[in-house]
Design an enzyme around this catalytic site. Structure first.
Site, PDB file in Angstrom:
ATOM      1  N   HIS A  51      -9.131-144.979  52.713  1.00 24.32           N
ATOM      2  CA  HIS A  51      -9.988-145.823  53.459  1.00 24.32           C
ATOM      3  C   HIS A  51     -10.616-145.196  54.569  1.00 24.32           C
ATOM      4  O   HIS A  51     -10.883-146.006  55.958  1.00 24.32           O
ATOM      5  CB  HIS A  51      -9.052-147.018  53.966  1.00 24.32           C
TER       6      HIS A  51
ATOM      7  N   ASP B  71      -2.924-145.542  53.078  1.00 24.76           N
ATOM      8  CA  ASP B  71      -2.659-146.211  51.781  1.00 24.76           C
ATOM      9  C   ASP B  71      -4.012-145.914  51.015  1.00 24.76           C
ATOM     10  O   ASP B  71      -5.013-145.656  51.366  1.00 24.76           O
ATOM     11  CB  ASP B  71      -2.772-147.843  52.048  1.00 24.76           C
ATOM     12  N   GLU B  72      -3.703-146.181  49.626  1.00 32.59           N
ATOM     13  CA  GLU B  72      -4.935-146.071  48.643  1.00 32.59           C
ATOM     14  C   GLU B  72      -5.704-144.799  48.820  1.00 32.59           C
ATOM     15  O   GLU B  72      -6.987-144.908  49.039  1.00 32.59           O
ATOM     16  CB  GLU B  72      -5.575-147.484  48.636  1.00 32.59           C
ATOM     17  N   VAL B  73      -5.110-143.824  48.724  1.00 43.02           N
ATOM     18  CA  VAL B  73      -5.733-142.503  48.881  1.00 43.02           C
ATOM     19  C   VAL B  73      -6.144-141.825  47.400  1.00 43.02           C
ATOM     20  O   VAL B  73      -5.918-141.220  46.977  1.00 43.02           O
ATOM     21  CB  VAL B  73      -4.881-141.332  49.331  1.00 43.02           C
TER      22      VAL B  73
END
Length: 515
Positions: free
Chosen positions: A92, A148-150
């Site tokens: 992100h 997160d959400e790499v």
């Protein structure tokens, strides 16, 4: 104040990458947050932080100034809300990597979401961001570093070469960068504990996670926003993290922004069920490890997505969720407390048509957004496309008896709409509109209700715009109206323009069949 809550810390998450509130509005809602049971804030600044020097390009147009940040922290202290800043350091990273000057630090050249963990400059970049944020948050006990959400990790050229080496895996690559960021924080701010979202850790085997050294450096925040989250599975995950060596764990629920990227109204029942499930997880997990819960309130799914529910729209949901966490559920007495806090006579958690919108800060925005979201598009559709416009209007009156401005303002519209059940689709459809053909008498049937409808909605929208401008900066107001209001109004305006042009043209014998 803690009641029967298993969560010592109850943080309200403010996602500032979309529709960030003005400080004046925060001064109004912080006392409400405190009264509802919150004792902390997770501030996800993104581009609203006043970065300086070579990072100044990260600032949004209306980024908070350093004095405004200090005022926010002062207001939080006055209301006994401990502030935890959040700085994205891995995934992100769109608000950073979208800039041409920093695009070379992307993991995958095409996508600006993930930082390349192989570049020394990458760690220097996030280190500089952390330093500037911590400078304005002296004494912060925690710093959330995201992670997160790499997405697309391991798909860049440098990562592919690295992964070809023996024993190298994506999990090891992720842990390596996470550890480097955490060590950077602790070396410079030894009293500050890094927090990370846990999704990138969940699938990593226990032995690899334990051997990485990460459990001794960070506190994972386990997040799940589902109304039917797996309580047993979450309890097992907490136990896994305990075995790996993590000393403290956090949970993360949601009070808004987790049920649709373009969601305008908050489904309270969904978020209530989500938070009640987290209470059940807490009852089954290792109680001595659980530090607190973050009630997330996402404003965008990512830096480039559209706005979801505005903060004032989500406040009733926040109230329900906070009070439920505080008192162990949403019994009738808790419901009565929420109604009292919000000034709502009868809170409805299962749909969007509750009686009145309350008297809390921003309740006027909730009332107007609800009215626009439920009725603007459908009323325009009814005039332009449906056969029974008046029956739909009658339904609007029955299900929403008190629109802004009172029932009386809609009565002339009701009369006019009742006289135009099929005229647009029957006499001024796409073929006729393109060719500017219309029977003159049909102008008299179509134009008055269209003008009335446009005038009524224009009045409502002007009131909504004024309410939004009191709380949000101009770009957020413009974006919300552009997405949620203007398309419908433009359809009406286009119809009226076509009517004017057709009425001014000479009637043609080809316009219709001879009687």
């Amino acid at each position: 104040m803690s009641g029967s809550s298993p969560f010592k810390m109850r943080l309200v998450h403010l996602d500032l990458k979309g529709a960030p509130p003005k400080v004046s509005y925060l001064s109004e809602v912080f006392p409400l947050f405190h009264a509802l049971g919150a004792n902390g804030l997770l501030l996800e600044y993104e581009d609203m932080f006043p970065y300086e020097g070579h990072l100044r390009l990260l600032r949004a147009k209306h980024a908070y100034s350093p004095p405004e940040i200090k005022e926010i922290l002062h207001l939080a202290t006055l209301n006994e809300l401990e502030v935890i800043p959040l700085v994205q350091t891995f995934g992100h990273m769109e608000f950073v990597l979208k800039h041409e000057a920093l695009a070379h630090l992307r993991e995958v050249a095409l996508f600006p979401n993930t930082l390349n963990p192989h570049e020394a400059e990458s760690l220097a970049l996030v280190g500089a961001m952390i330093s500037q944020v911590m400078e304005l948050h002296p004494g912060a006990r925690w710093l959330h570093v995201g992670c997160d959400e790499v997405y697309y990790l391991g798909e860049g050229e440098a990562s592919r070469r690295w992964l070809q080496q023996e024993h190298n895996t994506k999990a090891r690559l992720c842990l390596s960068h996470m550890k480097a960021v955490a060590c950077h924080v602790l070396a410079r701010h030894p009293a500050t504990r890094p927090l990370v979202w846990d999704d990138m850790l969940r699938a990593i085997p226990e032995d690899q996670l334990a051997a990485s050294g990460v459990p001794q450096l960070v506190e994972p925040v386990l997040w799940d926003y589902g109304a039917d989250l797996d309580v047993h599975g979450k309890a097992l995950l907490m136990e896994k993290y305990r075995k790996c060596g993590f000393l403290r764990l956090w949970a993360a629920s949601a009070f808004k922004g987790a049920t649709g990227a373009s969601q305008a109204l908050t489904p309270i029942e969904h978020h209530l069920r989500n938070n009640v499930q987290w209470l059940r997880v807490a009852a089954r997990g290792p109680a001595d490890m659980l530090q607190g819960i973050v009630l997330t309130g996402w404003q965008r799914y990512d830096h480039f997505s559209v706005l979801c529910e505005l903060l004032p729209v989500g406040i009733p949901s926040l109230a329900v969720c906070l009070q439920s966490l505080l008192h162990g559920g949403f019994a009738e007495d808790v419901k009565a407390r929420v109604e009292n806090f919000l000034g709502i006579s009868n809170l409805e958690t299962t749909d969007f048509t509750g009686e009145g919108a309350g008297s809390f800060p921003g309740s006027d925005i909730l009332a107007l957004v609800t009215h626009v979201s439920l009725h603007l598009r459908s009323s325009v559709d009814a005039l332009l496309e449906r056969d029974r416009f008046f029956s739909l209007f009658k339904g609007i009156i029955l299900t929403n008896p008190a629109p802004p401005g009172g029932l009386g303002c809609w009565l002339p519209w009701a009369h006019l709409c009742g006289s135009a059940p099929r005229y647009v689709t029957g006499w001024f459809g796409p073929y006729h509109r393109r060719r500017k053909l219309i029977h003159p008498v049909m102008v008299q049937h179509i134009q008055p209700p269209a003008l009335s409808l446009l005038a009524r909605w224009s009045t409502v929208v002007q009131e909504l715009e004024a309410a939004l401008r009191r709380v949000f900066y101009p770009d957020a107001v413009e974006e919300w109206l552009e997405e949620n209001v203007r398309p419908s109004l433009q359809r009406l305006q286009a119809l009226l323009q076509d009517l004017r042009e057709a009425a001014s043209a000479s009637p043609s014998p080809q316009a219709g069949r001879d009687p």
